[in-house]
Design an enzyme around this catalytic site. Structure first.
Site, short mmCIF file in Angstrom:
data_model
loop_
_atom_site.label_atom_id
_atom_site.label_comp_id
_atom_site.label_asym_id
_atom_site.label_seq_id
_atom_site.Cartn_x
_atom_site.Cartn_y
_atom_site.Cartn_z
N LYS A 113 -16.52 14.74 33.45
CA LYS A 113 -17.13 15.98 33.98
C LYS A 113 -18.35 15.65 34.82
O LYS A 113 -18.70 16.39 35.74
CB LYS A 113 -17.49 16.93 32.84
CG LYS A 113 -16.27 17.48 32.15
CD LYS A 113 -16.45 18.86 31.59
CE LYS A 113 -15.08 19.41 31.18
NZ LYS A 113 -15.11 20.71 30.58
N LYS A 197 -4.65 15.81 32.19
CA LYS A 197 -4.30 16.90 31.27
C LYS A 197 -4.36 18.26 31.97
O LYS A 197 -5.17 18.44 32.89
CB LYS A 197 -5.19 16.88 30.03
CG LYS A 197 -6.58 17.44 30.24
CD LYS A 197 -7.28 17.71 28.92
CE LYS A 197 -8.61 18.40 29.20
NZ LYS A 197 -8.80 19.68 28.59
N LYS A 200 -8.14 24.24 32.26
CA LYS A 200 -8.48 25.53 32.84
C LYS A 200 -9.54 25.43 33.92
O LYS A 200 -9.76 26.37 34.65
CB LYS A 200 -8.84 26.57 31.77
CG LYS A 200 -9.89 26.20 30.76
CD LYS A 200 -9.99 27.37 29.77
CE LYS A 200 -10.34 26.93 28.37
NZ LYS A 200 -11.72 26.46 28.24
P1 ATP Z 1 -11.61 22.41 30.47
O1 ATP Z 1 -10.47 21.60 30.98
O2 ATP Z 1 -12.10 23.45 31.37
O3 ATP Z 1 -12.68 21.58 29.83
P2 ATP Z 1 -9.77 22.98 28.45
O4 ATP Z 1 -8.58 23.49 29.18
O5 ATP Z 1 -9.78 21.58 27.96
O6 ATP Z 1 -11.02 23.27 29.33
P3 ATP Z 1 -11.05 23.84 26.06
O7 ATP Z 1 -11.71 25.12 25.76
O8 ATP Z 1 -11.95 22.70 26.35
O9 ATP Z 1 -10.04 23.96 27.26
O10 ATP Z 1 -10.04 23.46 24.92
C1 ATP Z 1 -9.62 24.32 23.90
C2 ATP Z 1 -8.63 23.59 23.02
O11 ATP Z 1 -7.42 23.32 23.74
C3 ATP Z 1 -9.13 22.21 22.54
O12 ATP Z 1 -8.69 22.01 21.22
C4 ATP Z 1 -8.46 21.26 23.46
O13 ATP Z 1 -8.32 19.98 22.91
C5 ATP Z 1 -7.11 21.93 23.66
N1 ATP Z 1 -6.52 21.54 24.94
C6 ATP Z 1 -7.07 21.70 26.16
N2 ATP Z 1 -6.27 21.24 27.12
C7 ATP Z 1 -5.16 20.77 26.48
C8 ATP Z 1 -3.95 20.15 26.93
N3 ATP Z 1 -3.73 19.95 28.21
N4 ATP Z 1 -3.02 19.79 26.01
C9 ATP Z 1 -3.23 20.02 24.68
N5 ATP Z 1 -4.36 20.59 24.19
C10 ATP Z 1 -5.32 20.96 25.07
#
Ligand code: ATP
Ligand code: LTN
Length: 332
Positions: A113, A197, A200
């Site tokens: 990040k 991965k 969002k």
């Molecule tokens: P950002 O990418 O904006 O940091 P994010 O999509 O990772 O956000 P978070 O709020 O950080 O979303 O994650 C919420 C939950 O979803 C966490 O437990 C995280 O590990 C899980 N998660 C996020 N992205 C994935 C993914 N691509 N596959 C599986 N689990 C995920």
């Protein structure tokens, strides 16, 4: 036997997607039946990167509604907004004073990040301290198990070492938590880039399928999702990373084994596979979207649930925080 305590959180920082659902929320819903479950909407984590104030408020309520629409039941679980319980920020500060800088600087999420923040407005120190706030979230509740996606495993490991160090220095205070991953969907990859991965905060909305995407959008995104060279539908993360990711999503939603899927689509092209996958995702998301639309009409009720959640969470967290303050020498 006493029930296990589980705790997890999601940032209100964008559109929740099927990676969040399969990696995290789906596990939450199952776990609330057999554990003491606490689910948080971590707005203080979201502001470690710049957020639009109005949008942040809207997204915070939206995550609460998505939790409920996916099946989190406030009669079984506690659900609240992180900033509504001040114990989180307070314990995070204390943990910051006990955590070596080097441990935070080596966190993979910080390094990633940091790179994208540098290109924009510079790196905020909150981004570095993100994991100590997450450790506070978890440790305040004497958590046994933290259901998360694979990307958060390192933060839970750091939480464990922060807790161990505190216990060694000040006497037994914190439970040592363990992460819990959903093996078949611990890391769903981006549709437009299977080397990263699904996220969002991705630049393009074509990276993910949002839980609130319309059926047309879902079909379009799956249709334009990257595939690999050759037309075979085969699970091989190295040689066929894009198709393997689509197979993993198919399996996670349909529960059909990857082997079965490979056999069923043997000799068939990507088009038919993608069309079926799109339809399965639409069917799985439809009831969630319908419940979400109902909740949207009832936002007062949702506010009431999160306010009550903050009070219930405070009754638990306050015990741990008092003990910590007493042990480190603050006058209560
Ligand atoms: P950002 O990418 O904006 O940091 P994010 O999509 O990772 O956000 P978070 O709020 O950080 O979303 O994650 C919420 C939950 O979803 C966490 O437990 C995280 O590990 C899980 N998660 C996020 N992205 C994935 C993914 N691509 N596959 C599986 N689990 C995920
Ligand atoms: N960092 C997590 C969100 C999060 C969390 C937590 C998860 C904040 N506090 C406590 C589990 C337990 C993420 O998903 N990015």
């Amino acid at each position: 036997m006493t029930r296990q305590r589980i705790f997890s959180g999601i940032q209100p920082s964008g559109n929740l997607h099927i990676g969040n659902y399969l990696g995290a929320i789906q596990q939450f819903v199952g776990l609330q039946e057999t554990t003491d479950a606490i689910f948080c909407i971590v707005d203080l984590h979201a502001i470690t990167v710049p957020q639009d104030p109005e949008e942040l408020r809207k997204k915070t309520l939206e995550v609460a509604m998505i939790y409920l629409a996916c099946g989190i039941d406030p009669k079984k679980s506690i659900m609240f907004v992180q900033s509504h319980n001040h114990d989180h920020a307070e314990l995070a500060w204390i943990l910051n004073t006990l955590t070596p800088l080097g441990e935070l600087e080596r966190m993979t999420q910080f390094k990633e990040k940091r790179q994208s923040a540098e290109k924009r407005r510079g790196v905020l120190s909150g981004l570095l301290n993100y994991p100590t706030l997450m450790a506070a979230d978890i440790l305040l509740y004497q958590t046994d198990v933290v259901p998360v996606g694979e990307d958060q495993k390192q933060h839970v490991e750091l939480t464990r070492s922060i807790a161990e160090r505190f216990n060694n220095r000040f006497g037994d205070t914190f439970m040592l938590p363990k992460e819990m991953l959903n093996k078949s969907a611990e890391r769903i990859m981006g549709l437009d880039d299977p080397s990263k991965k699904m996220s969002k905060s991705a630049k393009s909305a074509n990276n993910y399928i949002a839980l609130l995407d319309s059926p047309d959008e879902i079909l379009r995104k799956i249709k334009t999702a990257m595939t690999d060279s050759g037309s075979e539908i085969r699970f091989d993360k190295k040689a066929k990373s894009a198709v393997s990711n689509l197979l993993a999503v198919y399996h996670a939603f349909s529960k059909e084994s990857i082997k079965n899927l490979e056999n069923r689509y043997a000799g068939k092209g990507y088009a038919e596979f993608k069309k079926d996958l799109g339809e399965i995702i639409i069917a799985k998301l439809e009831p969630i979207q319908n419940r979400f639309r109902e909740l949207e009409k009832n936002s007062d009720e949702v506010m009431k649930i999160i306010r009550e959640g903050a009070e219930r969470s405070g009754a638990i967290s306050q015990k741990t925080l008092s003990e910590v303050k007493q042990k480190i020498g603050l006058i209560a």
